[in-house]
Design a protein around this motif. Structure first.
Motif, PDB file in Angstrom:
ATOM      1  N   GLU A  42       0.847  -1.206   0.000  1.00  0.00           N
ATOM      2  CA  GLU A  42       0.000   0.000   0.000  1.00  0.00           C
ATOM      3  C   GLU A  42       0.869   1.236   0.000  1.00  0.00           C
ATOM      4  OE1 GLU A  42      -2.766  -0.238   3.252  1.00  0.00           O
ATOM      5  OE2 GLU A  42      -3.897  -1.829   2.286  1.00  0.00           O
ATOM      6  N   PRO A  43       0.532   2.259  -0.714  1.00  0.00           N
ATOM      7  CA  PRO A  43      -0.716   2.522  -1.410  1.00  0.00           C
ATOM      8  C   PRO A  43      -0.732   2.048  -2.872  1.00  0.00           C
ATOM      9  CG  PRO A  43       0.580   4.503  -1.446  1.00  0.00           C
ATOM     10  CD  PRO A  43       1.379   3.461  -0.693  1.00  0.00           C
ATOM     11  N   THR A  44       0.362   1.466  -3.368  1.00  0.00           N
ATOM     12  CA  THR A  44       0.416   1.049  -4.771  1.00  0.00           C
ATOM     13  C   THR A  44      -0.590  -0.054  -5.067  1.00  0.00           C
ATOM     14  OG1 THR A  44       2.757   1.639  -4.813  1.00  0.00           O
ATOM     15  CG2 THR A  44       1.955   0.280  -6.625  1.00  0.00           C
ATOM     16  N   PHE A  45      -0.595  -1.085  -4.229  1.00  0.00           N
ATOM     17  CA  PHE A  45      -1.544  -2.189  -4.346  1.00  0.00           C
ATOM     18  C   PHE A  45      -2.224  -2.396  -3.007  1.00  0.00           C
ATOM     19  CE2 PHE A  45       1.849  -3.475  -7.373  1.00  0.00           C
ATOM     20  CZ  PHE A  45       1.109  -3.387  -8.531  1.00  0.00           C
ATOM     21  N   HIS A  46      -3.493  -2.797  -3.074  1.00  0.00           N
ATOM     22  CA  HIS A  46      -4.253  -3.103  -1.867  1.00  0.00           C
ATOM     23  C   HIS A  46      -4.637  -4.575  -1.876  1.00  0.00           C
ATOM     24  CE1 HIS A  46      -4.623   1.127  -0.694  1.00  0.00           C
ATOM     25  NE2 HIS A  46      -4.713   1.360  -2.000  1.00  0.00           N
ATOM     26  N   ASP A  47      -4.993  -5.082  -0.718  1.00  0.00           N
ATOM     27  CA  ASP A  47      -5.428  -6.461  -0.577  1.00  0.00           C
ATOM     28  C   ASP A  47      -6.534  -6.755  -1.598  1.00  0.00           C
ATOM     29  OD1 ASP A  47      -5.290  -8.973   0.725  1.00  0.00           O
ATOM     30  OD2 ASP A  47      -7.072  -8.488   1.894  1.00  0.00           O
ATOM     31  N   ASN A  48      -6.414  -7.874  -2.280  1.00  0.00           N
ATOM     32  CA  ASN A  48      -7.370  -8.355  -3.286  1.00  0.00           C
ATOM     33  C   ASN A  48      -7.331  -7.621  -4.618  1.00  0.00           C
ATOM     34  OD1 ASN A  48      -8.463 -10.564  -1.871  1.00  0.00           O
ATOM     35  ND2 ASN A  48      -9.652  -9.146  -0.615  1.00  0.00           N
ATOM     36  N   ASN A  49      -6.347  -6.740  -4.843  1.00  0.00           N
ATOM     37  CA  ASN A  49      -6.154  -6.224  -6.205  1.00  0.00           C
ATOM     38  C   ASN A  49      -5.800  -7.409  -7.092  1.00  0.00           C
ATOM     39  OD1 ASN A  49      -4.541  -2.936  -5.915  1.00  0.00           O
ATOM     40  ND2 ASN A  49      -6.572  -3.575  -5.348  1.00  0.00           N
ATOM     41  N   ARG A  50      -6.163  -7.309  -8.367  1.00  0.00           N
ATOM     42  CA  ARG A  50      -5.820  -8.346  -9.345  1.00  0.00           C
ATOM     43  C   ARG A  50      -4.878  -7.741 -10.368  1.00  0.00           C
ATOM     44  NH1 ARG A  50      -9.779  -9.885  -5.904  1.00  0.00           N
ATOM     45  NH2 ARG A  50     -10.859 -11.793  -6.458  1.00  0.00           N
ATOM     46  N   VAL A  51      -3.765  -8.447 -10.606  1.00  0.00           N
ATOM     47  CA  VAL A  51      -2.769  -7.970 -11.551  1.00  0.00           C
ATOM     48  C   VAL A  51      -2.388  -9.095 -12.508  1.00  0.00           C
ATOM     49  CG1 VAL A  51      -1.830  -6.261  -9.940  1.00  0.00           C
ATOM     50  CG2 VAL A  51      -0.813  -8.538 -10.034  1.00  0.00           C
ATOM     51  N   VAL A  52      -1.801  -8.706 -13.631  1.00  0.00           N
ATOM     52  CA  VAL A  52      -1.249  -9.659 -14.585  1.00  0.00           C
ATOM     53  C   VAL A  52       0.264  -9.487 -14.546  1.00  0.00           C
ATOM     54  CG1 VAL A  52      -1.064 -10.305 -17.018  1.00  0.00           C
ATOM     55  CG2 VAL A  52      -3.277  -9.613 -16.073  1.00  0.00           C
ATOM     56  N   PHE A 163       0.118  -5.141 -15.414  1.00  0.00           N
ATOM     57  CA  PHE A 163      -1.203  -4.544 -15.582  1.00  0.00           C
ATOM     58  C   PHE A 163      -2.088  -4.886 -14.389  1.00  0.00           C
ATOM     59  CE2 PHE A 163      -5.526  -4.498 -17.393  1.00  0.00           C
ATOM     60  CZ  PHE A 163      -5.521  -3.275 -18.044  1.00  0.00           C
ATOM     61  N   ARG A 164      -2.812  -3.894 -13.887  1.00  0.00           N
ATOM     62  CA  ARG A 164      -3.829  -4.146 -12.848  1.00  0.00           C
ATOM     63  C   ARG A 164      -5.189  -4.167 -13.546  1.00  0.00           C
ATOM     64  NH1 ARG A 164      -3.308  -0.965  -7.752  1.00  0.00           N
ATOM     65  NH2 ARG A 164      -2.628   0.577  -9.239  1.00  0.00           N
ATOM     66  N   PHE A 165      -5.969  -5.240 -13.320  1.00  0.00           N
ATOM     67  CA  PHE A 165      -7.280  -5.317 -13.947  1.00  0.00           C
ATOM     68  C   PHE A 165      -8.435  -5.262 -12.947  1.00  0.00           C
ATOM     69  CE2 PHE A 165      -5.976  -9.723 -13.422  1.00  0.00           C
ATOM     70  CZ  PHE A 165      -7.126 -10.378 -12.995  1.00  0.00           C
ATOM     71  N   TYR A 166      -8.114  -5.229 -11.660  1.00  0.00           N
ATOM     72  CA  TYR A 166      -9.144  -5.048 -10.641  1.00  0.00           C
ATOM     73  C   TYR A 166      -8.522  -4.391  -9.421  1.00  0.00           C
ATOM     74  CZ  TYR A 166     -12.956  -5.938  -7.432  1.00  0.00           C
ATOM     75  OH  TYR A 166     -13.976  -5.775  -6.540  1.00  0.00           O
ATOM     76  N   PRO A 167      -9.161  -3.411  -8.829  1.00  0.00           N
ATOM     77  CA  PRO A 167     -10.497  -2.897  -9.110  1.00  0.00           C
ATOM     78  C   PRO A 167     -10.514  -2.124 -10.433  1.00  0.00           C
ATOM     79  CG  PRO A 167      -9.476  -1.563  -7.405  1.00  0.00           C
ATOM     80  CD  PRO A 167      -8.538  -2.690  -7.700  1.00  0.00           C
ATOM     81  N   PHE A 168     -11.674  -2.129 -11.050  1.00  0.00           N
ATOM     82  CA  PHE A 168     -11.826  -1.518 -12.371  1.00  0.00           C
ATOM     83  C   PHE A 168     -11.499  -0.027 -12.362  1.00  0.00           C
ATOM     84  CE2 PHE A 168     -15.001  -5.078 -12.508  1.00  0.00           C
ATOM     85  CZ  PHE A 168     -14.202  -5.925 -13.264  1.00  0.00           C
TER      86      PHE A 168
END
Length: 175
Positions: A42-52, A163-168
């Motif tokens: 955090e703050p770049t990614f949060h719990d349950n973000n989805r990435v490729v 790439f982050r695909f979630y959250p939208f």
């Protein structure tokens, strides 16, 4: 008519098998989705973000990577701070790599949340061994990273976040 139906069925069947095989090969060797677990980035990614992640990308300073964590069964996501042979120094929240200072803008919001006069990252100096990487989470006060378990083997890297695909609402290339 029946022969035509069989022919079409086999045509669809072959197409489906080829599609599944291509999808398997792409996921196994090129790209794969990953779910972020925890607060260490955090703050770049949060719990349950989805990435490729890309399994074929070269690595550079500040890349976000997924790797097999030492002494743990799960994979971690962290930021590459040091490459093999680098001298990493942190003093008064200023990162120096091989004698050159690097601003860490991605840490600004975490630094703002600290009490007056407190540093986000404790001071240290380390030389990254050959064949290894020095990684740290962006949430420096709550991250199990190379400051705790040491440098990681380059071979332990699963891939580089592309790439982050979630959250939208945050879809795209994470900074």
């Amino acid at each position: 008519m029946e022969a035509e139906s069989k022919k079409e069925f086999w045509s669809w069947g072959k197409s489906l098998v080829v599609a599944v095989l291509v999808a398997f090969l792409v996921r196994q060797f090129l790209f794969t989705p990953v779910i972020v677990s925890g607060e260490s980035m955090e703050p770049t990614f949060h719990d349950n973000n989805r990435v490729v992640i890309s399994k074929i990308s070269s690595l550079d300073h500040f890349d976000k990577i997924v790797f097999h964590a030492p002494n743990a069964k799960e994979d971690f996501i962290k930021r590459v701070i040091g490459l093999p042979g680098d001298t990493i120094r942190m003093e008064n929240d200023v990162l120096t790599i091989n004698g050159k200072e690097y601003p860490e803008k991605y840490l600004d919001s975490n630094k703002e949340a600290l009490p007056e006069g407190q540093n986000l990252t404790q001071d240290f100096e380390v030389i990254v061994p050959e064949g290894q990487l020095f990684v740290m989470g962006d949430n420096r006060t709550n991250s199990m990273d190379s400051r705790i378990f040491g440098s990681i083997e380059e071979d332990s890297v699963v891939g580089k976040v592309k790439f982050r695909f979630y959250p939208f609402t945050e879809m795209g290339n994470p900074k």
